[in-house]
Structures are given as C-alpha cells and as structure tokens.
Design an enzyme around this catalytic site. Structure first.
Site, PDB file in Angstrom:
ATOM      1  CD  GLU A  42     -17.982  -0.311  80.528  1.00 36.78           C
ATOM      2  OE1 GLU A  42     -19.202  -0.052  80.441  1.00 36.78           O
ATOM      3  OE2 GLU A  42     -17.247  -0.440  79.539  1.00 36.78           O
ATOM      4  CB  CYS A 197     -27.073   0.573  65.364  1.00 35.09           C
ATOM      5  SG  CYS A 197     -28.717  -0.169  65.406  1.00 35.09           S
ATOM      6  CB  CYS A 204     -29.349   0.489  57.272  1.00 30.89           C
ATOM      7  SG  CYS A 204     -30.430   0.621  58.715  1.00 30.89           S
ATOM      8  CB  CYS A 207     -25.210  -1.533  59.291  1.00 26.68           C
ATOM      9  SG  CYS A 207     -25.274  -2.713  60.658  1.00 26.68           S
ATOM     10  CB  CYS A 213     -30.369  -5.937  60.444  1.00 26.06           C
ATOM     11  SG  CYS A 213     -31.320  -4.888  61.560  1.00 26.06           S
TER      12      CYS A 213
END
Length: 343
Positions: A42, A197, A204, A207, A213
DNA sequence: TTCCAGACTA
DNA sequence: TAGTCTGGAA
C-alpha cells in the site's frame, strides 16, 4: 447549495460480485492477510502504478522478509532500495513505521484502522485498506482512484480542493460500505478505478455499475470528480559535475529536506561558471553531456551535465564528497535521472 | 514539450 | 495549504 445525493444500495453487492468474477486476484500482495506485506504494498502503491511497484516489492521482500528485518536495517539501505520510486519521504516513513511497530507495538501491526493511522506514513486511506484486507474491518478507503469512481457514481459536484467537500465524500464512501465482504468490495473499488473507470476515457459499456452511475446517466462522467487546481509550474536550471577517477564517481549527499532529500547526487551548481571554477582547480577537461529534462510538481528542471576524468593526485582541491566505485553505486540512493545517466 | 495523476506530512 | 518524484498520456 449542492444537490441531494442518495447512495445506491445496489452498488456494493454489484461491485463485490464483479470483483470476484472479473477483478484482480493474483497480485503478489494479494492472497495474504499478513499486514507487513499488505502495508508494504500500500505504501509503494501511493502515487505509483502497479507495474512500477512489482519489481520493488519483490526486492524489498527478499531483502526484508519481515518487519523486524526492515526495522533493523539502516535508513541508507532502505533509501538505496527505494531509489527510483520517487517521493522519498515514503521510504523514510516506511523505515520509521517498521521501527515503531517493533518498539511500540511488540513487533505486531495494530489490528484496527485507527491504530494503524497513528503510525508514520499511514494516513486514513492506507490505514483503512490494510485494516480491511488484513482484519476485515468495515471501513472506507478514499484514494485518488476511489475519489474518481465515487465522484462519478454519485455525480458528486463538490470541489475536492475544499476539505469540507472532501469530508462529505468520505461520509458517502462510508455510507456505501457493504455489511460483509469488505475485502472484495475494497479490492473492487481499486480494480474498477484502475481499469474501467479510468481518468480520461472510462469504459462505461463494460462497467458493472453503469446502471447505477449518476455521472454516466447525466451523460458526462469525466466531469467528476471536481477539483480546481491552480498549479503554476516554474522552471529551474542546474549543472551537474560528473567526475570520475579510476572507476570511481564523486557523489554528494543531498540535504535532509527538499528535493531528493538524503539521496546521493553529483555535485550540483546553480550556474555553469561556478562549476567551471571547481573544474579548473582540478585541471579537468570537461565534456558536454546531453541535457536532461526532469519534471517535478512545481517546476520543470533542466539538468546540464559536464563530465571529466581526473587524476588521482588532483582531487584534494575539488568539490567535497565521497568517491564511490562504479560497482558499489547500487548501494547508494540515486534519483531516477541520475541512475539513468551514470549506472 | 507540456500536462496530468497520485497520499501524506509539516 | 504547500511541497514532494516519476511515468505515461496528450
């Protein structure tokens, strides 16, 4: 007054199902609940893409298999291994964090986001990611990718340059959390933001949450998230003196603050005349190297390089520093453009 | 060549 | 709120 936002209840379960079927499952820091490994990944993934991180992650784990190994190492060694990744305060904090885990927490990472966030280099989002992946804690992440995903999902038009608006988005991120499967949900947010995204041209049609959305339904998802930026870039120009004698290179350590803090550099001059002055003391005959363009956040940097081979006896009068054998350069933390230039 | 993305600290 | 590095896209 900003518009009313109602969070779509189907978002989390849809994202979880999509992540399980289409998300990433084979990254080196997945399939483990070891907080050391998850934390290391991370930190490296902050401001850095996965493909860049892969090699560094592998090398760090080989050299430091456990947090105790990292804590016991010198900062110089950690910086040398980090060299090229950028944002070197991350490496400093990484080292400090490992030492804090050993001295303040008995060698074990705290098992909550709140506990993790007290450690150096771990902010709210990173703490949440580690707590979700390792301990299943139901807590929201909100990194740059997730701001984009949620900004579009909710057609969130608040300006994220404002801390109040950012706080509002954190609240929505928390409201969207599923009751269970926080690991798949969190990974799903990251995967969606990293693939479909995308910043400039979201896919899209592919998606899984396109139906939910608000940004897409409005017709212009790339309008979100809103962030006013007032970045004014300047320019800087400096001169590097690249001296070699008998297979050794002269390096100087950078100051502890500012650009490339604590890293090793060639002697750096504000103008060519100052460099020439030092070169003359050595009787060095200078070779003009191709100039290097290096961009930092607030300025474009032009780095000129002048190179010379010098005689053993002549170096006393030259610039100070450390003569490093070429084959030992890997032990020194060199900034990326210097690494490319001399290694 | 310029622009952009990307989390945390002081 | 300013400062930080690098890679990749425009």
């Amino acid at each position: 007054m900003s518009k009313t936002i109602v969070v779509p209840l189907q978002f989390a379960p849809t994202l979880v199902a999509w992540q399980r079927r289409h998300g990433r499952h084979e990254l080196p820091w997945q399939n483990t609940r070891d907080p050391y490994r998850v934390w290391l990944s991370e930190i490296m993934l902050q401001q850095t893409q996965v493909t860049t991180v892969l090699g560094y992650y592998q090398r760090f784990l080989e050299r430091f298999p456990a947090v105790s190994d990292l804590a016991a190492a010198s900062l110089d060694e950690v910086l040398a291994l980090w060299a090229g990744l950028g944002y070197y305060s991350r490496a400093r904090n990484l080292h400090a964090c490992a030492q804090a885990v050993m001295t303040l927490h008995g060698g074990e990472f705290p098992r909550s986001a709140a506990g993790l966030q007290t450690l150096p280099g771990i902010g709210r989002s990173t703490a949440a990611a580690v707590a979700a992946f390792c301990f299943g804690e139901r807590v929201a992440i909100l990194d740059g990718n997730v701001k984009r995903v949620l900004g579009r999902l909710l057609a969130f038009d608040g300006d994220l340059a404002s801390s109040a608006e950012e706080k509002r988005l954190w609240a929505f991120a928390t409201e969207l959390l599923p009751a269970e499967a926080i690991e798949s949900y969190t990974q799903g947010l990251m995967d969606l933001g990293a693939s479909i995204c995308s910043s400039r041209s979201p896919q899209c049609l592919l998606c899984p949450v396109a139906d939910l959305c608000a940004g897409r339904i409005e017709g212009e998802p790339t309008r979100y998230p809103v962030k006013t930026r007032k970045l004014k870039r300047g320019r800087r120009e400096n001169w590097w003196l690249w001296l070699e004698r008998e297979g050794q290179v002269l390096l100087q350590q950078r100051p502890a603050t500012g650009v490339w803090a604590g890293l090793w550099s060639l002697p750096l001059y504000d103008d060519e005349a100052a460099l020439q002055l030092d070169a003359d003391k050595l009787g060095a005959k200078l070779e003009v190297m191709p100039r290097i363009a290096h961009a930092l956040t607030h300025f474009d940097w032009i780095l000129h390089t002048r190179r010379a081979d010098v005689l053993i006896g002549s170096v006393e009068s030259g610039p100070g520093g450390v003569w490093v054998a070429r084959e030992r350069l890997a032990d020194y933390a060199l900034p990326a453009p210097l690494k490319k230039l001399i290694v």
